[in-house]
Design an enzyme around this catalytic site. Structure first.
Site, short mmCIF file in Angstrom:
data_model
loop_
_atom_site.label_atom_id
_atom_site.label_comp_id
_atom_site.label_asym_id
_atom_site.label_seq_id
_atom_site.Cartn_x
_atom_site.Cartn_y
_atom_site.Cartn_z
N LYS A 90 7.24 -10.58 2.52
CA LYS A 90 6.49 -9.43 3.40
C LYS A 90 4.97 -10.21 2.83
O LYS A 90 3.67 -10.14 2.90
CB LYS A 90 6.73 -8.20 2.80
CG LYS A 90 5.55 -7.25 3.18
CD LYS A 90 5.37 -5.63 3.40
CE LYS A 90 3.71 -5.63 3.06
NZ LYS A 90 3.14 -6.45 4.48
N GLY B 32 6.10 -5.96 8.11
CA GLY B 32 6.17 -4.68 8.00
C GLY B 32 4.69 -3.86 6.91
O GLY B 32 3.76 -4.65 7.19
N GLY C 232 2.42 -2.33 4.18
CA GLY C 232 2.44 -2.24 2.26
C GLY C 232 3.39 -1.09 2.15
O GLY C 232 4.14 -0.80 0.99
N VAL D 296 7.57 -1.34 3.50
CA VAL D 296 8.00 -2.48 3.29
C VAL D 296 7.98 -2.66 1.85
O VAL D 296 8.30 -3.46 1.21
CB VAL D 296 7.90 -3.62 4.28
CG1 VAL D 296 8.76 -4.83 3.54
CG2 VAL D 296 8.75 -3.13 5.55
N GLY D 297 6.23 -3.24 1.82
CA GLY D 297 6.16 -3.22 0.41
C GLY D 297 6.71 -2.39 -0.84
O GLY D 297 6.49 -3.22 -2.15
N GLU E 123 -2.54 -11.67 -8.63
CA GLU E 123 -3.44 -12.24 -8.06
C GLU E 123 -4.30 -11.19 -7.24
O GLU E 123 -4.09 -11.82 -6.11
CB GLU E 123 -3.07 -13.64 -6.71
CG GLU E 123 -2.19 -15.06 -7.86
CD GLU E 123 -3.18 -15.51 -8.64
OE1 GLU E 123 -4.59 -15.66 -8.63
OE2 GLU E 123 -2.14 -15.90 -9.73
N CYS F 260 -11.05 -15.08 -2.07
CA CYS F 260 -11.44 -14.22 -3.35
C CYS F 260 -11.75 -15.09 -4.32
O CYS F 260 -12.35 -14.34 -5.15
CB CYS F 260 -9.38 -13.76 -3.78
SG CYS F 260 -8.88 -15.22 -3.77
N GLU G 208 -16.75 -5.90 -4.70
CA GLU G 208 -16.17 -6.85 -3.45
C GLU G 208 -16.38 -6.78 -2.63
O GLU G 208 -16.03 -5.52 -2.17
CB GLU G 208 -14.10 -7.61 -4.51
CG GLU G 208 -14.10 -8.59 -3.23
CD GLU G 208 -12.34 -8.72 -3.30
OE1 GLU G 208 -12.08 -7.30 -3.20
OE2 GLU G 208 -12.14 -9.65 -3.64
P1 NAD Z 1 -3.86 -5.42 0.74
O1 NAD Z 1 -4.10 -5.21 -0.81
O2 NAD Z 1 -4.26 -4.93 1.24
O3 NAD Z 1 -3.22 -5.90 1.06
C1 NAD Z 1 -2.10 -6.88 0.20
C2 NAD Z 1 -0.98 -6.78 0.38
O4 NAD Z 1 -0.57 -5.94 0.07
C3 NAD Z 1 -0.64 -7.17 1.88
O5 NAD Z 1 0.55 -7.69 2.51
C4 NAD Z 1 -0.64 -5.67 2.22
O6 NAD Z 1 0.38 -4.53 3.30
C5 NAD Z 1 0.48 -5.41 0.99
N1 NAD Z 1 0.07 -3.21 -0.06
C6 NAD Z 1 -0.75 -2.77 0.95
N2 NAD Z 1 -0.53 -1.70 -0.16
C7 NAD Z 1 0.60 -1.76 -0.72
C8 NAD Z 1 1.79 -1.18 -2.28
N3 NAD Z 1 1.17 0.29 -2.46
N4 NAD Z 1 2.70 -1.79 -1.82
C9 NAD Z 1 3.39 -2.83 -2.15
N5 NAD Z 1 2.75 -3.46 -0.98
C10 NAD Z 1 1.34 -3.30 -0.16
O7 NAD Z 1 -5.13 -7.38 0.63
P2 NAD Z 1 -6.30 -7.84 1.53
O8 NAD Z 1 -6.77 -6.55 2.40
O9 NAD Z 1 -4.85 -8.22 2.59
O10 NAD Z 1 -6.25 -8.71 1.04
C11 NAD Z 1 -8.09 -8.73 0.63
C12 NAD Z 1 -7.84 -8.76 -0.68
O11 NAD Z 1 -7.02 -9.47 -2.13
C13 NAD Z 1 -8.63 -8.97 -1.63
O12 NAD Z 1 -9.15 -8.09 -2.37
C14 NAD Z 1 -9.34 -10.53 -2.38
O13 NAD Z 1 -9.85 -10.85 -3.52
C15 NAD Z 1 -7.27 -10.33 -3.22
N6 NAD Z 1 -6.99 -11.39 -3.22
C16 NAD Z 1 -6.71 -12.52 -4.08
C17 NAD Z 1 -6.63 -14.05 -4.56
C18 NAD Z 1 -5.95 -14.11 -5.41
O14 NAD Z 1 -5.42 -15.39 -5.36
N7 NAD Z 1 -6.78 -14.11 -6.98
C19 NAD Z 1 -5.85 -14.64 -2.75
C20 NAD Z 1 -6.57 -13.95 -1.54
C21 NAD Z 1 -6.97 -12.32 -2.05
#
Ligand code: NAD
Length: 491
Positions: free
Chosen positions: A185, A216, A218, A221-222, A260, A294, A394
């Site tokens: 996803k 989809g 989070g 689908v997530g 991550e 990140c 962050e």
């Molecule tokens: P986000 O957490 O908003 O979304 C990440 C993914 O999770 C998306 O696909 C989203 O649809 C899904 N998601 C959100 N809520 C969910 C739920 N309740 N259940 C299942 N899935 C869900 O993050 P973002 O805004 O897309 O990315 C930025 C964040 O990601 C920053 O905090 C960044 O530091 C982190 N990040 C970490 C790494 C790493 O390797 N540590 C790498 C890249 C980004």
């Protein structure tokens, strides 16, 4: 073969990329729902494409395809997996320009950086797993026990938008290598590259059901993937808040969860460092991908005795960090991915000013000529205190926070003063001194004197930056179960 429906001429000569099917069991399949998620170009807010807003029933169909194919793929030969990964790496090479352009359009990453980090790195990661398989020892002996490593099963991958394809390949390549099957996803903001990846995997003949794609939200689908009893492992990359939710959703089925998550990484300049080298590299380490990284080194910790030399160097570099159209090869800083992200970054910049940090470059003002897109000025603050939000939280945008120390002990306390622990940096003319300091930092990866990223070294976080590791052998073994077969002891 694929579901790409191209409407020519929008925007500004680029074709619209409308994908109206999901990739399930080796075929492009209509979603059981009818909604589409719109994808925006952050440089001007125009719609550039759309993907299906997948449903719970779509996830169930993808999980059952992945379960069915697991019994076959888990028994596939290592040679077959090496061939798939080598072909995938070649396919990256062949499609490199298209992939880089699509990612630049959906994320806003400057095009030259996209070519290297968004496409070049995933190509090398795919190849690295083909190489790893060449010599990997699947079995070993401990006294009377035969230790056997096996693929864990069906994996669910939930990924963010900021390095979209890199984060996807960091999961897909080791899972293919291990003999696992998977459902991806991708993020809502930057899903188009995942559809191109599905095309590539289809073209190279990955067996049906090994890789499935359900785009989809989070919350639907997530969440379904995380809680699904038919999924054996979730590998999640994203924010710490969403990572916590995913862990809770996964708990009942006791599946493996690797995370991550976010970061707020420290970059420490020791007193004897070469400042011109250190500052040049530190600015890139904070502002690459327009600060939406990140592992960005966003807290710069410098000796009080050298602050008067450091501030002009930072000011000059940050002010010279060219903001503009990400398709222009000379642009260093593109827009934020969305209007919400822009507003959030501006709010942090304003909080820094209100809390009394000294603004030395950038700031919250709009940039002339770029008002249509989600652009923010590269910004640096000095005199940042550990109590300030810009020190603790962050920001995920082009904002550097500088603070000073008077002893190495204090520098270490400041470096470790974070809920996160993803990355870090240390600078000293004495490499042993820098490594000694690095050993004491509570973080998963540290660059000494600008030492480059290594695709075969483990990547992952301490503290609230996550659990588990990606890349290299450490990332590979996350996808394995370990079995002990105790043999009778011969007397
Ligand atoms: P986000 O957490 O908003 O979304 C990440 C993914 O999770 C998306 O696909 C989203 O649809 C899904 N998601 C959100 N809520 C969910 C739920 N309740 N259940 C299942 N899935 C869900 O993050 P973002 O805004 O897309 O990315 C930025 C964040 O990601 C920053 O905090 C960044 O530091 C982190 N990040 C970490 C790494 C790493 O390797 N540590 C790498 C890249 C980004």
């Amino acid at each position: 073969m694929n579901s790409m429906n191209v409407i020519r001429g929008r925007p500004r000569g680029h074709a619209m990329i409308n994908r109206d099917k999901l990739y399930i069991d080796g075929s492009w399949t209509r979603s059981t729902g009818t909604d589409q998620i719109m994808v925006e170009d952050p440089k001007n807010g125009q719609i550039i494409g759309s993907v299906p807003d997948g449903t719970l029933a779509d996830v169930d169909a993808a999980v059952s395809a992945a379960r069915k194919s697991f019994s076959i793929w888990s028994e596939s030969s290592v040679e077959h997996r090496i061939e798939v990964l080598t072909n995938l790496s070649e396919s990256f090479k062949a499609r490199s320009d298209t992939l880089a352009e699509v990612i630049t359009m959906e994320v806003g990453t400057p095009i030259e950086y996209s070519k290297i980090a968004m496409v070049g790195t995933p190509r090398v990661v795919a190849k690295s797993y083909a190489k790893l398989l060449d010599s990997y020892q699947w079995e070993s002996q401990i006294r009377n026990s035969l230790i056997v490593k096996e693929p864990i099963g069906v994996c669910g991958f939930i990924t963010p938008w900021n390095f979209p394809l890199h984060q996807i390949i960091g999961k897909v390549a080791p899972a293919i290598a291990a003999g696992c099957t998977m459902i991806l996803k991708p993020s809502r903001e930057a899903p188009l590259n995942a559809f191109l990846l599905a095309d590539m995997l289809h073209e190279i003949g990955l067996p049906n059901g090994v890789f499935n794609l359900v785009s989809g939200r989070g919350s639907s689908v997530g969440s379904r993937l995380s809680s699904h009893p038919g999924v054996d492992m979730i590998s999640f990359t994203g924010s710490t808040n969403a990572g916590v939710k995913v862990t809770e959703q996964a708990a009942e089925s006791v599946k493996r969860v690797t995370l991550e998550l976010g970061g707020k990484s420290a970059n420490v300049i020791l007193e004897d460092a070469d400042l011109s080298k250190a500052i040049k590299s530190s600015i890139s380490a904070c502002f690459a991908n327009s600060g939406q990284t990140c592992s960005a080194l966003t807290r710069l910790i410098v000796p009080e005795s050298r602050i008067s030399e450091i501030i002009p160097l930072v000011k000059e570099r940050v002010e010279g960090y060219k903001v503009g159209d990400p398709m222009n090869p000379s642009t260093k800083c593109g827009p934020m991915v969305s209007s919400e992200q822009k507003e959030s970054v501006l709010e942090y910049i304003n909080s820094g000013i209100e809390e009394g940090a000294e603004l030395i470059a950038g700031g919250p003002d709009p940039i002339e000529g770029l008002e249509d897109g989600y652009f923010v000025r590269p910004t640096a603050f000095s005199g940042v205190l550990p109590s300030m939000r810009i020190w603790k939280e962050e920001i995920f945008g082009p904002v550097l926070s500088i603070t000073t120390y008077t002893s190495e002990e204090e520098a270490l306390l400041l470096a470790n003063d974070s809920d996160y622990g993803l990355s870090g940096g240390v600078w000293s003319e004495d490499i042993d001194r820098a490594i000694t300091f690095a050993r004491k930092m509570k973080t998963g990866q540290i660059s000494v004197n600008g030492g480059p990223f290594n695709v075969s070294a483990p990547f992952g976080g301490y503290k609230k930056s996550g659990n588990g590791r990606e890349l290299g052998i450490h990332g590979f073994e996350e996808f394995l179960e370990v079995k002990s077969i105790q043999k009778p002891i011969e007397r």
